[in-house]
Scaffold this motif. Sequence first.
Motif, PDB file in Angstrom:
ATOM      1  N   VAL A 127       0.854  -1.180   0.000  1.00 17.75           N
ATOM      2  CA  VAL A 127       0.000   0.000   0.000  1.00 17.75           C
ATOM      3  C   VAL A 127       0.888   1.227   0.000  1.00 17.75           C
ATOM      4  N   ARG A 128       0.551   2.211  -0.824  1.00 21.43           N
ATOM      5  CA  ARG A 128       1.271   3.483  -0.743  1.00 21.43           C
ATOM      6  C   ARG A 128       0.590   4.317   0.317  1.00 21.43           C
ATOM      7  N   GLY A 129       1.328   4.688   1.328  1.00 23.95           N
ATOM      8  CA  GLY A 129       0.722   5.459   2.414  1.00 23.95           C
ATOM      9  C   GLY A 129       1.767   5.965   3.372  1.00 23.95           C
ATOM     10  N   ASP A 130       1.288   6.672   4.378  1.00 25.89           N
ATOM     11  CA  ASP A 130       2.168   7.337   5.335  1.00 25.89           C
ATOM     12  C   ASP A 130       2.059   6.662   6.702  1.00 25.89           C
ATOM     13  N   GLY A 131       3.207   6.349   7.264  1.00 24.00           N
ATOM     14  CA  GLY A 131       3.227   5.701   8.571  1.00 24.00           C
ATOM     15  C   GLY A 131       2.646   6.552   9.690  1.00 24.00           C
ATOM     16  N   LEU A 132       2.512   7.850   9.442  1.00 28.21           N
ATOM     17  CA  LEU A 132       1.966   8.732  10.477  1.00 28.21           C
ATOM     18  C   LEU A 132       0.447   8.785  10.436  1.00 28.21           C
ATOM     19  N   PHE A 133      -0.131   8.184   9.387  1.00 23.73           N
ATOM     20  CA  PHE A 133      -1.594   8.170   9.223  1.00 23.73           C
ATOM     21  C   PHE A 133      -1.985   6.808   8.656  1.00 23.73           C
ATOM     22  N   LEU A 134      -1.949   5.784   9.476  1.00 22.21           N
ATOM     23  CA  LEU A 134      -2.149   4.425   8.954  1.00 22.21           C
ATOM     24  C   LEU A 134      -3.611   4.185   8.574  1.00 22.21           C
ATOM     25  N   PRO A 135      -3.845   3.640   7.379  1.00 24.36           N
ATOM     26  CA  PRO A 135      -5.219   3.332   6.958  1.00 24.36           C
ATOM     27  C   PRO A 135      -5.657   1.975   7.511  1.00 24.36           C
ATOM     28  N   VAL A 136      -5.647   1.866   8.830  1.00 24.10           N
ATOM     29  CA  VAL A 136      -5.853   0.580   9.504  1.00 24.10           C
ATOM     30  C   VAL A 136      -6.759   0.818  10.716  1.00 24.10           C
ATOM     31  N   ARG A 137      -7.677  -0.129  10.956  1.00 26.63           N
ATOM     32  CA  ARG A 137      -8.594   0.005  12.102  1.00 26.63           C
ATOM     33  C   ARG A 137      -7.835  -0.098  13.427  1.00 26.63           C
ATOM     34  N   ASP A 138      -8.399   0.506  14.455  1.00 24.91           N
ATOM     35  CA  ASP A 138      -7.839   0.390  15.808  1.00 24.91           C
ATOM     36  C   ASP A 138      -7.781  -1.089  16.208  1.00 24.91           C
ATOM     37  N   ALA A 139      -6.768  -1.455  16.970  1.00 23.30           N
ATOM     38  CA  ALA A 139      -6.675  -2.772  17.621  1.00 23.30           C
ATOM     39  C   ALA A 139      -6.982  -3.924  16.667  1.00 23.30           C
ATOM     40  N   SER A 140      -6.384  -3.877  15.486  1.00 26.44           N
ATOM     41  CA  SER A 140      -6.703  -4.901  14.489  1.00 26.44           C
ATOM     42  C   SER A 140      -5.504  -5.775  14.104  1.00 26.44           C
ATOM     43  N   LEU A 141      -4.326  -5.482  14.616  1.00 23.21           N
ATOM     44  CA  LEU A 141      -3.127  -6.208  14.178  1.00 23.21           C
ATOM     45  C   LEU A 141      -2.420  -6.891  15.353  1.00 23.21           C
ATOM     46  N   ASP A 142      -1.714  -7.988  15.005  1.00 19.72           N
ATOM     47  CA  ASP A 142      -0.922  -8.698  16.010  1.00 19.72           C
ATOM     48  C   ASP A 142       0.505  -8.159  16.095  1.00 19.72           C
ATOM     49  N   GLY A 143       0.947  -7.517  15.033  1.00 18.57           N
ATOM     50  CA  GLY A 143       2.317  -7.008  15.049  1.00 18.57           C
ATOM     51  C   GLY A 143       2.508  -5.875  14.071  1.00 18.57           C
ATOM     52  N   VAL A 144       3.445  -4.991  14.389  1.00 21.18           N
ATOM     53  CA  VAL A 144       3.916  -3.995  13.418  1.00 21.18           C
ATOM     54  C   VAL A 144       5.441  -3.997  13.450  1.00 21.18           C
ATOM     55  N   THR A 145       6.008  -3.842  12.262  1.00 19.34           N
ATOM     56  CA  THR A 145       7.447  -3.663  12.152  1.00 19.34           C
ATOM     57  C   THR A 145       7.718  -2.350  11.421  1.00 19.34           C
ATOM     58  N   CYS A 146       8.929  -1.845  11.609  1.00 19.55           N
ATOM     59  CA  CYS A 146       9.346  -0.641  10.892  1.00 19.55           C
ATOM     60  C   CYS A 146      10.873  -0.692  10.851  1.00 19.55           C
ATOM     61  N   GLY A 147      11.426  -0.714   9.653  1.00 21.30           N
ATOM     62  CA  GLY A 147      12.873  -0.865   9.532  1.00 21.30           C
ATOM     63  C   GLY A 147      13.538   0.358   8.947  1.00 21.30           C
ATOM     64  N   PHE A 148      14.479   0.913   9.690  1.00 24.80           N
ATOM     65  CA  PHE A 148      15.356   1.993   9.208  1.00 24.80           C
ATOM     66  C   PHE A 148      14.586   3.199   8.686  1.00 24.80           C
ATOM     67  N   ALA A 149      13.486   3.522   9.352  1.00 21.62           N
ATOM     68  CA  ALA A 149      12.676   4.650   8.884  1.00 21.62           C
ATOM     69  C   ALA A 149      12.464   5.710   9.960  1.00 21.62           C
ATOM     70  N   LEU A 150      12.881   5.443  11.200  1.00 19.78           N
ATOM     71  CA  LEU A 150      12.619   6.425  12.257  1.00 19.78           C
ATOM     72  C   LEU A 150      13.306   7.752  11.929  1.00 19.78           C
ATOM     73  N   ARG A 151      14.484   7.679  11.275  1.00 24.59           N
ATOM     74  CA  ARG A 151      15.212   8.906  10.894  1.00 24.59           C
ATOM     75  C   ARG A 151      14.515   9.666   9.787  1.00 24.59           C
ATOM     76  N   ASN A 152      13.633   8.979   9.089  1.00 28.76           N
ATOM     77  CA  ASN A 152      13.110   9.551   7.853  1.00 28.76           C
ATOM     78  C   ASN A 152      11.752  10.210   7.982  1.00 28.76           C
ATOM     79  N   VAL A 153      11.045   9.953   9.070  1.00 30.97           N
ATOM     80  CA  VAL A 153       9.732  10.571   9.239  1.00 30.97           C
ATOM     81  C   VAL A 153       9.905  11.990   9.787  1.00 30.97           C
ATOM     82  N   ILE A 154       8.844  12.784   9.677  1.00 26.11           N
ATOM     83  CA  ILE A 154       8.981  14.164  10.163  1.00 26.11           C
ATOM     84  C   ILE A 154       8.690  14.273  11.657  1.00 26.11           C
ATOM     85  N   ALA A 155       8.052  13.258  12.239  1.00 25.81           N
ATOM     86  CA  ALA A 155       7.770  13.302  13.670  1.00 25.81           C
ATOM     87  C   ALA A 155       7.608  11.875  14.177  1.00 25.81           C
ATOM     88  N   LEU A 156       8.300  11.562  15.264  1.00 18.54           N
ATOM     89  CA  LEU A 156       8.253  10.192  15.777  1.00 18.54           C
ATOM     90  C   LEU A 156       7.002   9.894  16.584  1.00 18.54           C
TER      91      LEU A 156
END
Length: 238
Positions: A108-137
Motif C-alpha cells: 500500500v502506498r501510504g504514510d506511517g503517520l496516518f495508517l489506513p488501519v482500524r484500531d486494535a486490528s493487528l498482532d504485530g507492526v514492524t518498521c525498519g530503518f525509517a525512524l530517521r526519515n519521518v517528520i515526527a516520531l
Amino acid sequence: MARLRTVTRPRTPALPEPGEKVAKVDAMFDTIAPRYDRLNRILTLGLDGSWRRTTVGALGLGRGARVLDIACGTGDFCRDIAAAGGWVVGLDRSSGMLAAAATDAPLVRGDGLFLPVRDASLDGVTCGFALRNVIALDPLFAECARVLKPGGRAALLEVAEPERAIVRAGHRVYFRHVVPFIGGLLSDRAAYRYLPDSTAYLPPPAELVARLAAAGLVDVTRRLLGLGAAQLLCGTAR
Ligand SMILES: C[S@@+](CC[C@H](N)C(=O)[O-])C[C@H]1O[C@@H](n2cnc3c(N)ncnc32)[C@H](O)[C@@H]1O
C-alpha cells in the motif's frame, strides 16, 4: 493546540530543511530504489538480513498473525514475516521503493503517520530503518500503539551508534566516509551522505524508549545488534 514535536533538527548541509523533508526523502528513495537492496547487502556486510530476522522473531508471531510493515521499502521485512508464518501488508510512501519491491505481500502506498488501519486490528507492526526519515516520531509511535490488539507487538529496527569507544571510532569512519564513498560509486552519493547524517534526527536511546512508552506501549525494550551498529526497539500494546 499541542505543538507537534518534530524530529527535524538539521545539523549538516546534507539534511533537508524541515518543510522540505517529506518531499526530499520521498524523492531520494524513489531515486535509489532500483539499487537499494544491493547497496544494503554491501554496506551492512550482509548483516541487515539477520537484523531483520531478529526483529521479526521479537514479534513472537503465531501462524496467520496479522502484521503491518511500516515503511516496507523493497519488501525485505514482508518476506521474513511471511516466512515466519505471518500475514503481512507492506506500507510505504515511496512509489519507487514499492515498484522495486520483491514480495508476494500486498503493498500500500501510504504514510506511517496516518495508517489506513482500524484500531486494535493487528498482532504485530514492524518498521525498519525509517525512524530517521519521518517528520515526527510521536505520531508514528502513536499509530503503532493504536493499530495493535492488546498484547500485539511492535518491533522497530534502526541504525545506532556503537557504545564501546573503539568500536564507535571504527564505525564512525566506516559510516561517515566509506558508506558515502561506496554509495556514490554504486548509487547516489547524496543519499548515502544523508544516511549517516540523518542519525542526527534520532533522539538518545533513553528518550526513544520513553517516547514509545508515552505512546502507550508497555514492556518497552531496546537492544543493540551488530556490535551496536543497529538498535531494536520493542513494545507491547495494552
Ligand atoms: C531506509 S528505507 C527502509 C526500507 C525497509 N524498511 C528496509 O528495512 O529495508 C526507509 C523507507 O522509509 C520510507 N518512509 C519514509 N518516511 C515514511 C513515512 N512517513 N511513511 C511511510 N514510509 C516512509 C521510505 O520511502 C523508505 O522506503
